[in-house]
Design an enzyme around this catalytic site. Structure first.
Site, PDB file in Angstrom:
ATOM      1  CB  SER A 176      27.142  13.226  94.278  1.00 58.46           C
ATOM      2  OG  SER A 176      27.835  13.136  93.047  1.00 58.46           O
ATOM      3  CG  ASP A 234      31.726  15.684  97.201  1.00 61.02           C
ATOM      4  OD1 ASP A 234      32.580  16.573  97.018  1.00 61.02           O
ATOM      5  OD2 ASP A 234      31.443  14.839  96.328  1.00 61.02           O
ATOM      6  CD  GLU A 289      35.717  15.535  95.769  1.00 67.97           C
ATOM      7  OE1 GLU A 289      35.047  15.975  94.806  1.00 67.97           O
ATOM      8  OE2 GLU A 289      36.638  16.189  96.281  1.00 67.97           O
ATOM      9  CB  THR A 342      35.215  12.390  88.815  1.00 65.10           C
ATOM     10  OG1 THR A 342      35.233  12.759  90.188  1.00 65.10           O
ATOM     11  CG2 THR A 342      33.887  11.759  88.515  1.00 65.10           C
TER      12      THR A 342
HETATM   13  O1  DON Z   1      30.371  13.554  93.655  1.00 59.72           O
HETATM   14  C1  DON Z   1      30.758  14.627  93.246  1.00 59.72           C
HETATM   15  O2  DON Z   1      30.010  15.472  92.817  1.00 59.72           O
HETATM   16  C2  DON Z   1      32.242  14.946  93.239  1.00 59.72           C
HETATM   17  N1  DON Z   1      32.916  14.199  94.253  1.00 59.72           N
HETATM   18  C3  DON Z   1      32.795  14.678  91.874  1.00 59.72           C
HETATM   19  C4  DON Z   1      34.215  15.144  91.766  1.00 59.72           C
HETATM   20  C5  DON Z   1      34.589  15.473  90.397  1.00 59.72           C
HETATM   21  O3  DON Z   1      33.861  15.341  89.454  1.00 59.72           O
HETATM   22  C6  DON Z   1      35.915  16.009  90.196  1.00 59.72           C
HETATM   23  N2  DON Z   1      36.097  16.309  88.781  1.00 59.72           N
HETATM   24  N3  DON Z   1      36.778  16.649  87.980  1.00 59.72           N
END
Ligand code: DON
Length: 596
Positions: free
Chosen positions: A482, A458, A438, A418
C-alpha cells in the site's frame, strides 16, 4: 533570480472553494472535486464547512474529528461528546462513511490505523489490510501468455477482491481502546441507511462517470441506478441491506461478518462475477486476522513522524523523503522557492526508487525496514540532492540489510478513491486511519449493501522481471503493498499533528508536503492541507492544475524536470495538537473537521 510565487501561499486562505470550482470541469471519473457547499448540513456542520471554505482551521479545546463527509464527522462528534474514545468514534465514523461515501471505503475494504495512547505514551499500528485468497497464484493478473492484464480488466469483477479487513480492524480497535457500548456506535449509520441520506455531489458525479463499470453487476446497478437512472445529488437514498449488515455486526461483532450468511454472500458475489470471477473462499474470511506491526518512526527537525510500516510503503517512503530533506533548510528557502520543490521532488524520486525495489508485505518477503530509514543511509542518499538541477536518473540504493535476496523493481499501477480519518479524544488519545476499497467503487461488486474492494490490484501484475522475482508479487495470504500513510507526528513525545490522505501512491507526496508546510513553512493545519500540490514519484513533476503551483512549471523545467499539469485530488484530514486543537479538511473533497 528567485521567482515570486507569493500567490501559492497567499491564495491558500481564499483558495478552498475557488480551487474546487476551477478544477471541476476537467475531472476524470475517479477524480470528482468537492462542491461549493453540501445540502442539508446541520448548523454545526455548516459552520465547520464555512470555516474550511474561508481557509481557516476549526478550533477546539477538548476533542476533534476530521473526515471526508459531514454526516460521518457528526456521528464521530456525538461519540466524542459523550465521552467515547477516538477508537469508539472511528467505528461510528467508518460505519457512516461506508454508507455515504461508499466509493471510497467500507466494510468490504481494508485500512491501516495508527494509535497514540495518552496513558502509555506509546504508538501502536494495526494492519487491517486485505489478504490475497489462499487459492491465488502469482499469475492472478496475467493472461495465458504471462502478460499483465489491462488494469480495469483486472479490477472489475471478482478477481481483484481480497479478504476484507475493515470490520475486524474496527472490532480490534474497539476491543483495545474503546469504552463505548459497541452496538451504540452503529445507531446513526443504521438510521441513515434505513431513513435515507442525502446523496452528495461527489458521489453522484462519480456514479455518473462510471456507468459502464457499475452497470456490469445487477446488485450494483440496482443500487446506484435505481429504475435505470443514476442517483443524483440531493436524492435521498436508503440502503436496507447495509442497515441489516450493520445490525448483525452490532449484535454479533465482526464474527457475524467473517462467518455465516454475510461471508457466504461475499464469496458468492466474487466467485460468480460475470466475466471475471475470483477465488475468494469462506476459509479466507474465517482465517482473517488484524496484525499489530511495529510503528515506523523517523526524525524530522524536532519531530518524530510515526506511521504504518510494511505492508504499507507509506511511513517508509514519507520517512525517507523527510529524512533526506532534514539536511536541507526548507524553512529558509520558503514555500515559494523552486529550489525547495526541486529538493522535495527529487527526494521523493529517490525514495520511490527504494519503494519500488524493496517494499512489500514483510511477512512474505524480507524487507530492509530499519535500513531504509537508518539516519546514516538517508544522509548518504541526501548527498544525491546536493546539485542544482533535476537528477538525470534515480536508482534504488543499498540499505543495510543482512538478507542476500535482491528484488526486481515493481510494476504496480494505482488509481484513485479512499478516505482518511483523524481523531483526537478528550483523554488525549490520537487516531490516524486511512481506509479504502482501492479504486473508486472497488471491484464494482456489491454484497449485502456494501461494495467489495479491488485491493489485490495493488500487487504487481508481473511476478518477475528478467527472471528476478518482484517483492510485491501476488502470493496466497499475502497483503498487497500500500501507499497509505496514516501518520502521527510527535513533538517531545506527544502528538502534535495527526494526518493522512487518499490519493494512491501520491498519498506519500501529499502527506510529506503537508508535514513540511506545517513544520517548516509555519502554515496552520488548514493552510497545510490546502497548499497547491507538487508531486514527483517516478520522474514527472506533477503540478496541481488551476492553482498557483502552475507557476513552478518554468523554473522546474529549466532545472531539467518533465512537468505535467494535472488534477491532484488529495483528501487530507489533519488535526494539529497544541494549546488548542486545530482541524484541517481538504478543500478538494467534501470533508470537515469538528470539535469542542
Ligand atoms: O493502498 C493503497 O495504497 C491504495 N489502494 C490506495 C488507493 C487510493 O488512495 C486511491 N485514492 N484516491
Amino acid at each position: 533570480m528567485p521567482l515570486d510565487l507569493r500567490p501559492l501561499v497567499l491564495a491558500i486562505g481564499l483558495a478552498s472553494p475557488a480551487l474546487a470550482q476551477q478544477t471541476a470541469d476537467a475531472v476524470a471519473p475517479e477524480e470528482a472535486t468537492a462542491p461549493a457547499t453540501l445540502a442539508g448540513l446541520s448548523p454545526a456542520a455548516q459552520a465547520a464547512w464555512d470555516t474550511k471554505a474561508a481557509g481557516q482551521p476549526t478550533q477546539a479545546q477538548d476533542w476533534m474529528v476530521a473526515a471526508a463527509n459531514p454526516l460521518a464527522v457528526e456521528t464521530g462528534a456525538r461519540v466524542l461528546r459523550e465521552g467515547g474514545t477516538a477508537a469508539d468514534a472511528m467505528v461510528a465514523v467508518q460505519a457512516v462513511l461506508g454508507l455515504v461515501e461508499p466509493q471510497s471505503s467500507g466494510l468490504g475494504g481494508g485500512a491501516f490505523l495508527v494509535w497514540y495512547d495518552a496513558a502509555s505514551g506509546e504508538v501502536t499500528t494495526l494492519d487491517g489490510r486485505e489478504t490475497a485468497p489462499l487459492a491465488a497464484t502469482p499469475r492472478l493478473f496475467q493472461d495465458e501468455t504471462g502478460e499483465p492484464l489491462g488494469f480495469f480488466d483486472a479490477v472489475v469483477g471478482g478477481r481483484s477482491v481480497g479478504t476484507p479487513g475493515t470490520p475486524a480492524l474496527m472490532e480490534e480497535a474497539h476491543r483495545r481502546w474503546g469504552t463505548a457500548n459497541w452496538p451504540g456506535l452503529f445507531t446513526e449509520a443504521i438510521a441513515l441507511a434505513e431513513d435515507g441520506f442525502t446523496v452528495s455531489p461527489r458521489l453522484a458525479e462519480l456514479v455518473a462517470g462510471d456507468a459502464d463499470r457499475l452497470g456490469r453487476f445487477p446488485a450494483t446497478t440496482d443500487y446506484f441506478y435505481p429504475g435505470g437512472t443514476a442517483i443524483a445529488a440531493g436524492d435521498i437514498l436508503t440502503n436496507i441491506a447495509y442497515a441489516d449488515t450493520l445490525r448483525q455486526i452490532a449484535a454479533g461483532g465482526a464474527r457475524a461478518f467473517y462467518e455465516g450468511p454475510i461471508a457466504e454472500d461475499i464469496v458468492t458475489a466474487v466467485r460468480t462475477a460475470a466475466g471475471n470471477p475470483g477465488v475468494l473462499s469462506t476459509t479466507d474470511l474465517a482465517l482473517y486476522e488484524v496484525k499489530e506491526r511495529p510503528a515506523v518512526c523517523v526524525g524530522y527537525r524536532v519531530h518524530e513522524v510515526c506511521g504504518m510500516g510494511p505492508p504499507s510503503s507509506g511511513a517508509l517512503t514519507v520517512g525517507q523523503i523527510l529524512g533526506m530533506l532534514g539536511s536541507y533548510d526548507l524553512a529558509a528557502l520558503g514555500a515559494e522557492a523552486p529550489e525547495a520543490w526541486r529538493l522535495i521532488g527529487d527526494a521523493s524520486r529517490i525514495a520511490f526508487a527504494d519503494r519500488g525495489r524493496y517494499m512489500a508485505d514483510s511477512d512474505f518477503v524480507p524487507v530492509p525496514t530499519e535500513g531504509l530509514v537508518a539516519p546514516a543511509y538517508l544522509s548518504d542518499r541526501a548527498q544525491l540532492l546536493s546539485g542544482d538541477d533535476a537528477l538525470p536518473e534515480v536508482a534504488p540504493g543499498t540499505p543495510e540489510w543482512d538478507h542476500a535476496l535482491l528484488w526486481a523493481d515493481d510494476q504496480a499501477l494505482e488509481l484513485p478513491s479512499t478516505s482518511h480519518i483523524s481523531i483526537v479524544d478528550s483523554a488525549g488519545n490520537a487516531l490516524s486511519m486511512t481506509t479504502t476499497i482501492e479504486n473508486a467503487f472497488g471491484s464494482r461488486l456489491m454484497a449485502r449493501g456494501f461494495l467489495l474492494n479491488n485491493e489485490l490490484t495493488d500487487f504487481s501484475f508481473r511476478s518477475h522481471s528478467d527472471g528476478v522475482p518482484i517483492a510485491n508479487r501476488v502470493e496466497p495470504g499475502k497483503r498487497p503493498r500500500s501507499s497509505m500513510a496514516p501518520s502521527i507526528v510527535l513533538t517531545d513525545g506527544a502528538p502534535s499533528l495527526v494526518i493522512g490522505s487518499p490519493g494512491g501512491s501520491r498519498i506519500i507526496g501529499y502527506v510529506a508536503q503537508a508535514i513540511i508546510a506545517w513544520a517548516d513553512w509555519g502554515m496552520d493545519v488548514q493552510q497545510a492541507v490546502a497548499l497547491p500540490h507538487g508531486v514527483n514519484r517516478f520522474g514527472t513533476f506533477d503540478l496541481e492544475a488551476g492553482t498557483p503551483a502552475e507557476a513552478l512549471q518554468a523554473p522546474l523545467e529549466a532545472m531539467g524536470f518533465e512537468v505535467s499539469i494535472r488534477e491532484l485530488n488529495s483528501g487530507l484530514h489533519a488535526i494539529a495538537v497544541g494549546d488548542v486543537l486545530q482541524g484541517g479538511a481538504d478543500p478538494r473533497r467534501e470533508g470537515i473537521a469538528m470539535g469542542e
